[in-house]
Design a protein around this motif. Structure first.
Motif, PDB file in Angstrom:
ATOM      1  N   ALA A  96     -20.321 -47.659  -2.101  1.00  0.00           N
ATOM      2  CA  ALA A  96     -21.047 -48.851  -2.837  1.00  0.00           C
ATOM      3  C   ALA A  96     -20.499 -49.332  -3.989  1.00  0.00           C
ATOM      4  N   PHE A  97     -20.107 -48.806  -4.882  1.00  0.00           N
ATOM      5  CA  PHE A  97     -19.618 -49.024  -6.378  1.00  0.00           C
ATOM      6  C   PHE A  97     -18.382 -49.853  -6.006  1.00  0.00           C
ATOM      7  N   TYR A  98     -17.487 -49.314  -5.200  1.00  0.00           N
ATOM      8  CA  TYR A  98     -16.300 -50.180  -4.820  1.00  0.00           C
ATOM      9  C   TYR A  98     -16.522 -51.495  -4.197  1.00  0.00           C
ATOM     10  N   MET A  99     -17.557 -51.566  -3.373  1.00  0.00           N
ATOM     11  CA  MET A  99     -17.660 -52.815  -2.635  1.00  0.00           C
ATOM     12  C   MET A  99     -18.375 -53.759  -3.423  1.00  0.00           C
ATOM     13  N   VAL A 100     -19.482 -53.174  -4.436  1.00  0.00           N
ATOM     14  CA  VAL A 100     -20.137 -54.356  -5.415  1.00  0.00           C
ATOM     15  C   VAL A 100     -18.951 -54.813  -6.301  1.00  0.00           C
ATOM     16  N   SER A 101     -18.158 -54.031  -6.872  1.00  0.00           N
ATOM     17  CA  SER A 101     -16.982 -54.396  -7.805  1.00  0.00           C
ATOM     18  C   SER A 101     -16.056 -55.451  -7.233  1.00  0.00           C
ATOM     19  N   ILE A 102     -15.925 -55.384  -6.000  1.00  0.00           N
ATOM     20  CA  ILE A 102     -14.884 -56.208  -5.170  1.00  0.00           C
ATOM     21  C   ILE A 102     -15.731 -57.505  -5.023  1.00  0.00           C
ATOM     22  N   LEU A 103     -16.769 -57.456  -4.550  1.00  0.00           N
ATOM     23  CA  LEU A 103     -17.662 -58.839  -4.697  1.00  0.00           C
ATOM     24  C   LEU A 103     -17.722 -59.550  -6.144  1.00  0.00           C
ATOM     25  N   LEU A 104     -17.706 -58.865  -6.898  1.00  0.00           N
ATOM     26  CA  LEU A 104     -18.025 -59.473  -8.328  1.00  0.00           C
ATOM     27  C   LEU A 104     -16.657 -60.006  -8.774  1.00  0.00           C
ATOM     28  N   LEU A 105     -15.625 -59.270  -8.372  1.00  0.00           N
ATOM     29  CA  LEU A 105     -14.260 -59.894  -8.703  1.00  0.00           C
ATOM     30  C   LEU A 105     -13.884 -61.301  -7.801  1.00  0.00           C
ATOM     31  N   MET A 130      -8.008 -50.233  -1.585  1.00  0.00           N
ATOM     32  CA  MET A 130      -7.128 -48.930  -1.398  1.00  0.00           C
ATOM     33  C   MET A 130      -8.274 -47.757  -1.618  1.00  0.00           C
ATOM     34  N   CYS A 131      -8.711 -47.800  -2.723  1.00  0.00           N
ATOM     35  CA  CYS A 131      -9.515 -46.676  -3.244  1.00  0.00           C
ATOM     36  C   CYS A 131     -10.779 -46.584  -2.271  1.00  0.00           C
ATOM     37  N   LEU A 132     -11.516 -47.464  -1.811  1.00  0.00           N
ATOM     38  CA  LEU A 132     -12.396 -47.759  -0.897  1.00  0.00           C
ATOM     39  C   LEU A 132     -11.943 -47.145   0.174  1.00  0.00           C
ATOM     40  N   LEU A 133     -11.081 -47.257   0.959  1.00  0.00           N
ATOM     41  CA  LEU A 133     -10.441 -46.883   2.407  1.00  0.00           C
ATOM     42  C   LEU A 133     -10.353 -45.284   2.117  1.00  0.00           C
ATOM     43  N   LEU A 381      -6.803 -51.401 -25.762  1.00  0.00           N
ATOM     44  CA  LEU A 381      -7.108 -50.458 -26.779  1.00  0.00           C
ATOM     45  C   LEU A 381      -8.728 -49.939 -26.648  1.00  0.00           C
ATOM     46  N   ALA A 382      -9.528 -50.832 -26.291  1.00  0.00           N
ATOM     47  CA  ALA A 382     -10.687 -50.433 -25.888  1.00  0.00           C
ATOM     48  C   ALA A 382     -11.046 -49.558 -24.652  1.00  0.00           C
ATOM     49  N   VAL A 383      -9.872 -49.866 -23.590  1.00  0.00           N
ATOM     50  CA  VAL A 383     -10.164 -48.809 -22.435  1.00  0.00           C
ATOM     51  C   VAL A 383      -9.520 -47.621 -22.828  1.00  0.00           C
ATOM     52  N   LEU A 384      -8.287 -47.318 -23.620  1.00  0.00           N
ATOM     53  CA  LEU A 384      -7.800 -46.172 -24.280  1.00  0.00           C
ATOM     54  C   LEU A 384      -8.980 -45.535 -24.760  1.00  0.00           C
ATOM     55  N   PHE A 385      -9.487 -46.074 -25.771  1.00  0.00           N
ATOM     56  CA  PHE A 385     -10.703 -45.431 -26.635  1.00  0.00           C
ATOM     57  C   PHE A 385     -11.591 -44.654 -25.860  1.00  0.00           C
ATOM     58  N   VAL A 386     -12.163 -45.577 -24.760  1.00  0.00           N
ATOM     59  CA  VAL A 386     -13.071 -44.779 -23.894  1.00  0.00           C
ATOM     60  C   VAL A 386     -12.522 -43.673 -22.961  1.00  0.00           C
ATOM     61  N   PHE A 403     -10.763 -38.704 -13.281  1.00  0.00           N
ATOM     62  CA  PHE A 403     -10.427 -39.959 -12.529  1.00  0.00           C
ATOM     63  C   PHE A 403     -11.499 -40.854 -11.949  1.00  0.00           C
ATOM     64  N   ARG A 404     -12.602 -40.362 -11.678  1.00  0.00           N
ATOM     65  CA  ARG A 404     -13.687 -41.200 -10.943  1.00  0.00           C
ATOM     66  C   ARG A 404     -14.362 -41.698 -12.292  1.00  0.00           C
ATOM     67  N   TYR A 405     -14.510 -41.053 -13.417  1.00  0.00           N
ATOM     68  CA  TYR A 405     -14.801 -41.677 -14.737  1.00  0.00           C
ATOM     69  C   TYR A 405     -13.795 -42.625 -15.162  1.00  0.00           C
ATOM     70  N   GLY A 406     -12.593 -42.512 -14.898  1.00  0.00           N
ATOM     71  CA  GLY A 406     -11.611 -43.572 -15.436  1.00  0.00           C
ATOM     72  C   GLY A 406     -11.883 -44.901 -14.488  1.00  0.00           C
ATOM     73  N   VAL A 407     -11.829 -44.568 -13.313  1.00  0.00           N
ATOM     74  CA  VAL A 407     -12.319 -45.988 -12.395  1.00  0.00           C
ATOM     75  C   VAL A 407     -13.418 -46.647 -12.812  1.00  0.00           C
ATOM     76  N   VAL A 408     -14.498 -45.852 -12.825  1.00  0.00           N
ATOM     77  CA  VAL A 408     -15.583 -46.701 -13.183  1.00  0.00           C
ATOM     78  C   VAL A 408     -15.459 -47.314 -14.847  1.00  0.00           C
ATOM     79  N   ILE A 409     -14.980 -46.707 -15.732  1.00  0.00           N
ATOM     80  CA  ILE A 409     -14.739 -47.368 -17.038  1.00  0.00           C
ATOM     81  C   ILE A 409     -13.544 -48.489 -17.121  1.00  0.00           C
ATOM     82  N   VAL A 410     -12.674 -48.334 -16.236  1.00  0.00           N
ATOM     83  CA  VAL A 410     -11.784 -49.429 -16.073  1.00  0.00           C
ATOM     84  C   VAL A 410     -12.219 -50.617 -15.426  1.00  0.00           C
ATOM     85  N   THR A 411     -13.025 -50.292 -14.276  1.00  0.00           N
ATOM     86  CA  THR A 411     -13.434 -51.421 -13.540  1.00  0.00           C
ATOM     87  C   THR A 411     -14.750 -52.170 -14.330  1.00  0.00           C
ATOM     88  N   VAL A 412     -15.531 -51.396 -14.993  1.00  0.00           N
ATOM     89  CA  VAL A 412     -16.585 -52.211 -15.603  1.00  0.00           C
ATOM     90  C   VAL A 412     -15.986 -53.000 -16.821  1.00  0.00           C
TER      91      VAL A 412
END
Length: 531
Positions: A96-105, A130-133, A381-386, A403-412
């Protein structure tokens, strides 16, 4: 992996006796429950995949950021969900997270005209798809960044081997079902008979109504060999690509297991990281006392402003290098308390470097104003900090899903950047610092910047009637054009801005409708009408 998707026969061993010797032959079989269902439901996957490809061509033909883009992504997700349903695979919660993010993009792309953001949006959509699949077809809970990258590459490359599957699956399906249903042949015959009748009726209706005649004339003008070739290529590409991806995923050939590669001698990592940490501690001390507190003597000939306005790109590069080094230590070296302490020190020093780079960039922007690259550097720099916060947690808590933490952070964080309209921010900040702003840079900005640039042009007395010319810069005097890069920037940049965006703003069809371009054109037309 779900129990109903277990490979039917992964390997079978046949023994043959040749000349009195036993020869073992390993026969690879990659047929799974899903591959059988894919073939059995070819009457669904074949036509629906083709319709999906046609829908893609309609949405995306010479239209990279129109209103059809979010609809195409929504159609992509519907195709994905219906495919899973036919394959009897349950949709996972994490999808669901991937699908919502794709629609928002998709919505973000429809709302912006910035070429950089549009390009990054499409790259982000590809990676999220790709990550969703992978997340849906495999158990990815323990996968790390390296495993994901390798799996995406394997999925893309190995899918080329499945390009013939639509033909082989279709052949097998019709062989099993017997002759093609007579209704199909009658349907095709009906299309052939209807075409000439349709052309005759269209000609009669065109002569009967001027509006319909214009519409059909425009359509006939569109039917050119280059357009037809473009559409056919798009349909063929997405049809075969979609079917091939589904076919390869059904084989489940990507191993789910993540091997524990932490076998390296910690002493090696400790030696390298400790030497770097000593260097970083010295550098961090200089940043704290010199840059942050301003209590150190600067090099000869340097002012504080000059000192602060350099080095941000180098610090960004070192911060990225530090992230890579820490991830390598976590992935390839045996656990060590000493190594954990050193990685912690390096991470803390990286926080100081990030803060130093941010401070330098902000001071640099005060002198030289904004560009997209400078905004993107601050975002990174903000991404690297988080990300380093997650790394610190992972150093002491092995089970932390980094990795899942990174995906969520970078996507948001990327969604925040995508919806922020950087071109508008650039124009607003640079104009606020007039007359020293970089107006030559403003002239190349997209329609996103119009809410800041158009009112400013009006305050300078621009003639918006220039927009109605084929080339708005024609309204400028020859002297102004020659000296455009000199003292006449205030007079000339607005006409160059109109000229730069005119072609895209004139794309006003329903299919290519874009919020940002519509708002920019509306502002210009209001000023033309108000003359």
């Amino acid at each position: 992996m779900q129990e109903n998707t277990v490979v039917q026969e992964t390997n079978s061993i046949n023994q043959e006796q040749i000349s009195g010797q036993n020869v073992v032959r390993v026969v690879e079989k990659t047929e799974t429950v899903e591959t059988k269902r894919l073939q059995e439901h070819y009457n669904f996957f074949g036509p629906v995949t083709f319709l999906y490809a046609v829908f893609y061509a309609f949405c995306m033909f010479r239209n990279g950021s129109g209103i059809t883009f979010p609809f195409f992504l929504a159609g992509t997700l519907l195709y994905f969900v219906f495919s899973l349903s036919k394959l009897e695979i349950t949709l996972k919660k994490g999808s669901a997270f991937y699908m919502v993010s794709i629609l928002l993009l998709g919505v973000s792309t429809f709302c912006t005209d910035g070429w950089a953001i549009i390009g990054l949006n499409k790259l982000a959509v590809f990676l999220l798809v790709m990550c969703l699949l992978l997340n849906q077809y495999f158990d990815t809970k323990k996968w790390n960044l390296g495993k994901y990258v390798g799996s995406i590459c394997q999925l893309v490359v190995m899918s080329f081997g499945e390009l013939g599957k639509p033909f082989s699956d279709g052949k097998a399906y019709f062989r099993e079902k017997g002759k093609v249903n007579k209704k199909v042949w009658y349907g095709l015959l009906g299309v052939v008979i209807a075409l000439p009748i349709l052309l005759i009726a269209a000609g009669l209706l065109s002569s009967a109504d001027a509006v319909f005649r214009k519409m059909t004339t425009d359509f006939m003008n569109w039917i050119r060999p280059d357009n037809i070739f473009n559409v056919v290529i798009r349909v063929m590409f997405l049809f075969f690509a979609s079917y091939a991806l589904t076919s390869y995923l059904c084989k489940r050939s990507i191993p789910e297991e993540v091997k524990d590669r932490r076998k390296g001698e910690p002493v090696l990592a400790i030696t390298i990281m400790s030497l770097l940490s000593l260097l970083y501690l010295l550098f961090s001390g200089i940043q704290i006392f010199g840059l942050f507190l301003g209590k150190m003597q600067l090099p000869v000939g340097y002012t504080y402003a000059q000192y602060a306005r350099e080095g941000f790109f180098q610090l960004l590069a070192v911060s990225i290098l530090n992230l890579i080094l820490v991830l390598v230590c976590l992935s390839f070296f045996r656990e060590s308390k000493v190594l954990k302490v050193i990685m912690t020190i390096m991470s803390l020093c990286t926080f100081i470097m990030i803060a130093s780079s941010v401070m330098r960039m902000i001071i640099y922007i005060r002198y030289y104003y904004l560009t997209f690259l400078r905004i993107f550097v601050l975002w990174m720099l903000a991404v690297l900090f988080v990300m380093f916060i997650g790394v610190l947690i992972n150093i002491y808590r092995e089970s932390f899903p980094l990795f899942r933490y990174g995906v969520v952070i970078v996507t948001v964080l990327y969604l925040a950047l995508s919806f922020s309209h950087p071109d508008y921010i650039i124009a607003r900040v640079n104009i606020a610092n007039a007359p020293g702003g970089d107006f030559s840079y403003l002239s190349d900005l997209s329609a996103d910047a119009a809410p800041a640039i158009i009112p400013y042009m009006e305050s300078l007395g621009y003639d918006f009637g220039a927009y109605e010319l084929e080339n708005p810069t024609d309204i400028m005097s020859e002297d102004t054009q020659v000296q455009w890069w000199g003292s006449y920037q205030l007079k000339g940049f607005g006409y160059y801005y109109l000229n730069h965006n005119k072609k895209r703003l004139d794309q006003t069809s329903l299919r290519t409708f874009n919020i940002s371009r519509y708002m920019a054109r509306k502002q210009i037309e209001e000023r033309i009408d108000g003359k």
